[in-house]
Design a protein around this motif. Structure first.
Motif, PDB file in Angstrom:
ATOM      1  N   GLU A  54       0.906  -1.086   0.044  1.00  0.00           N
ATOM      2  CA  GLU A  54       0.028   0.111  -0.147  1.00  0.00           C
ATOM      3  C   GLU A  54       0.926   1.243   0.087  1.00  0.00           C
ATOM      4  O   GLU A  54       0.421   2.256  -0.576  1.00  0.00           O
ATOM      5  CB  GLU A  54      -0.915  -0.093   1.234  1.00  0.00           C
ATOM      6  N   ALA A  78      -3.896   2.974 -10.305  1.00  0.00           N
ATOM      7  CA  ALA A  78      -4.940   1.965  -9.886  1.00  0.00           C
ATOM      8  C   ALA A  78      -6.197   1.904 -10.724  1.00  0.00           C
ATOM      9  O   ALA A  78      -6.888   1.130 -11.042  1.00  0.00           O
ATOM     10  CB  ALA A  78      -5.015   2.255  -8.298  1.00  0.00           C
ATOM     11  N   ASP A  79      -6.736   3.325 -11.026  1.00  0.00           N
ATOM     12  CA  ASP A  79      -7.888   3.401 -11.838  1.00  0.00           C
ATOM     13  C   ASP A  79      -7.680   2.993 -13.120  1.00  0.00           C
ATOM     14  O   ASP A  79      -8.551   2.276 -13.918  1.00  0.00           O
ATOM     15  CB  ASP A  79      -8.183   5.081 -11.827  1.00  0.00           C
ATOM     16  N   ARG A 119      -7.836  -1.039 -13.123  1.00  0.00           N
ATOM     17  CA  ARG A 119      -9.214  -1.216 -12.869  1.00  0.00           C
ATOM     18  C   ARG A 119      -9.848  -1.343 -14.228  1.00  0.00           C
ATOM     19  O   ARG A 119     -10.629  -2.081 -14.532  1.00  0.00           O
ATOM     20  CB  ARG A 119      -9.896  -0.375 -11.746  1.00  0.00           C
ATOM     21  N   GLU A 155     -13.761  -6.528 -10.766  1.00  0.00           N
ATOM     22  CA  GLU A 155     -13.992  -5.618  -9.665  1.00  0.00           C
ATOM     23  C   GLU A 155     -13.460  -6.355  -8.304  1.00  0.00           C
ATOM     24  O   GLU A 155     -13.697  -7.384  -7.910  1.00  0.00           O
ATOM     25  CB  GLU A 155     -15.539  -5.654  -9.110  1.00  0.00           C
ATOM     26  N   ARG A 156     -12.121  -5.721  -8.200  1.00  0.00           N
ATOM     27  CA  ARG A 156     -11.646  -5.829  -6.798  1.00  0.00           C
ATOM     28  C   ARG A 156     -10.705  -4.361  -6.337  1.00  0.00           C
ATOM     29  O   ARG A 156     -10.604  -3.765  -7.473  1.00  0.00           O
ATOM     30  CB  ARG A 156     -10.605  -7.008  -6.978  1.00  0.00           C
ATOM     31  N   ARG A 157      -9.813  -4.398  -5.659  1.00  0.00           N
ATOM     32  CA  ARG A 157      -9.263  -3.500  -5.104  1.00  0.00           C
ATOM     33  C   ARG A 157      -7.752  -3.538  -5.783  1.00  0.00           C
ATOM     34  O   ARG A 157      -7.194  -4.300  -5.938  1.00  0.00           O
ATOM     35  CB  ARG A 157      -8.907  -3.382  -3.757  1.00  0.00           C
ATOM     36  N   TYR A 158      -7.392  -2.341  -6.578  1.00  0.00           N
ATOM     37  CA  TYR A 158      -5.981  -2.088  -7.349  1.00  0.00           C
ATOM     38  C   TYR A 158      -5.196  -1.026  -6.537  1.00  0.00           C
ATOM     39  O   TYR A 158      -5.886   0.064  -6.241  1.00  0.00           O
ATOM     40  CB  TYR A 158      -6.468  -1.790  -8.480  1.00  0.00           C
ATOM     41  N   LEU A 159      -4.072  -1.410  -6.283  1.00  0.00           N
ATOM     42  CA  LEU A 159      -3.317  -0.479  -5.754  1.00  0.00           C
ATOM     43  C   LEU A 159      -2.254   0.526  -6.746  1.00  0.00           C
ATOM     44  O   LEU A 159      -1.982   1.673  -6.392  1.00  0.00           O
ATOM     45  CB  LEU A 159      -2.180  -0.989  -4.827  1.00  0.00           C
ATOM     46  N   ILE A 178      -6.818  -8.302  -3.051  1.00  0.00           N
ATOM     47  CA  ILE A 178      -6.324  -7.069  -3.719  1.00  0.00           C
ATOM     48  C   ILE A 178      -5.246  -7.768  -5.146  1.00  0.00           C
ATOM     49  O   ILE A 178      -4.677  -8.654  -4.865  1.00  0.00           O
ATOM     50  CB  ILE A 178      -5.145  -6.382  -2.728  1.00  0.00           C
ATOM     51  N   HIS A 179      -5.624  -7.074  -6.119  1.00  0.00           N
ATOM     52  CA  HIS A 179      -4.919  -7.438  -7.199  1.00  0.00           C
ATOM     53  C   HIS A 179      -3.286  -7.612  -7.124  1.00  0.00           C
ATOM     54  O   HIS A 179      -2.939  -8.605  -7.399  1.00  0.00           O
ATOM     55  CB  HIS A 179      -5.040  -6.566  -8.455  1.00  0.00           C
TER      56      HIS A 179
END
Length: 224
Positions: A8, A16-17, A20, A26-30, A65-66
């Motif tokens: 993180e 990250a956007d 995605r 659909e999952r969290r990308y950093l 998380i990816h």
């Protein structure tokens, strides 16, 4: 978890956007690039014994998380793991969860090492071909790519190669782009070593392949 905190700390919201939007899952990308993940994983691997690495890989995967899932796979990407039954069990347990190519390919690069170490595991991989998840079916080909790339295969390796070509022929019946691409990818790599076998495959199955897949499979054959 300290390892997630380390990932993180490298987050980039704009990247990250973009990730995605690109991966469409659909999952969290950093927004952490692969080279940075590699650097972290190298340190984590050096500091831990096998059981600790397995526990960390499992926890990272469960975070969904990816980048953490990519890191989990990289923790287990080694040619030599002894004993490796638990590493293979963990890798295989992730396969039904695949929902995109990027994480799936990271995991199956680790899986390739375990399959080459013990080809008897191909019996389990063969069962993936009938799984409802297309990414699981695709993993059967991605995981066996080493046999397409062998320059000096032994008799047993040639038998595996023929077995997987049978799987590829089965998958040509599926119109999905990613499955067709996986077949073409396998054939393209094989064509560098055995162009005639690829020609024979295409004669038998090429009519069921999408035009783009046939072209990809033939791209290097036409140069031989």
């Amino acid at each position: 978890m300290d390892e997630l905190t380390a990932l993180e700390a490298l987050a980039d919201a704009r990247k990250a956007d973009d990730m995605r939007a690109y991966h469409k899952t659909e999952r969290r990308y950093l927004g952490v690039p692969n080279p940075a993940i590699d650097d972290l994983v190298q340190g984590w691997r050096a500091e831990r014994d096998l059981n600790q690495r397995l526990a960390l890989a499992s926890a990272l995967w469960d975070s969904d998380i990816h980048e953490a899932r990519v890191a989990a796979a990289k923790l287990l990407t080694q040619a030599r793991i002894r004993p490796d039954d638990e590493a293979w069990r963990l890798i295989a347990s992730w396969v039904p969860d695949f929902d995109g190519w990027a994480i799936a390919d990271s995991v199956m690069i680790a899986g390739q090492k375990r399959l080459v170490a013990d080809p008897a595991r191909l019996d389990q991989v063969e069962g993936w071909l009938t799984h409802a998840n297309k990414w699981t079916r695709r993993a059967a080909l991605v995981g066996t790519l080493p046999w397409a790339k062998m320059n000096n295969p032994k008799v047993a390796d040639l038998a595996v190669r023929e077995r997987v070509l049978g799987w590829a022929g089965q998958l040509t019946q599926e119109p999905d782009w990613f499955l067709q691409k996986a077949v073409a990818w396998w054939l393209r790599d094989l064509s560098k070593r055995d162009a005639e076998r690829v020609r024979a495959f295409l004669e038998a199955h090429g009519a069921k392949m999408k035009p783009f897949a046939r072209r990809e499979a033939m791209r290097l054959v036409e140069k031989t």
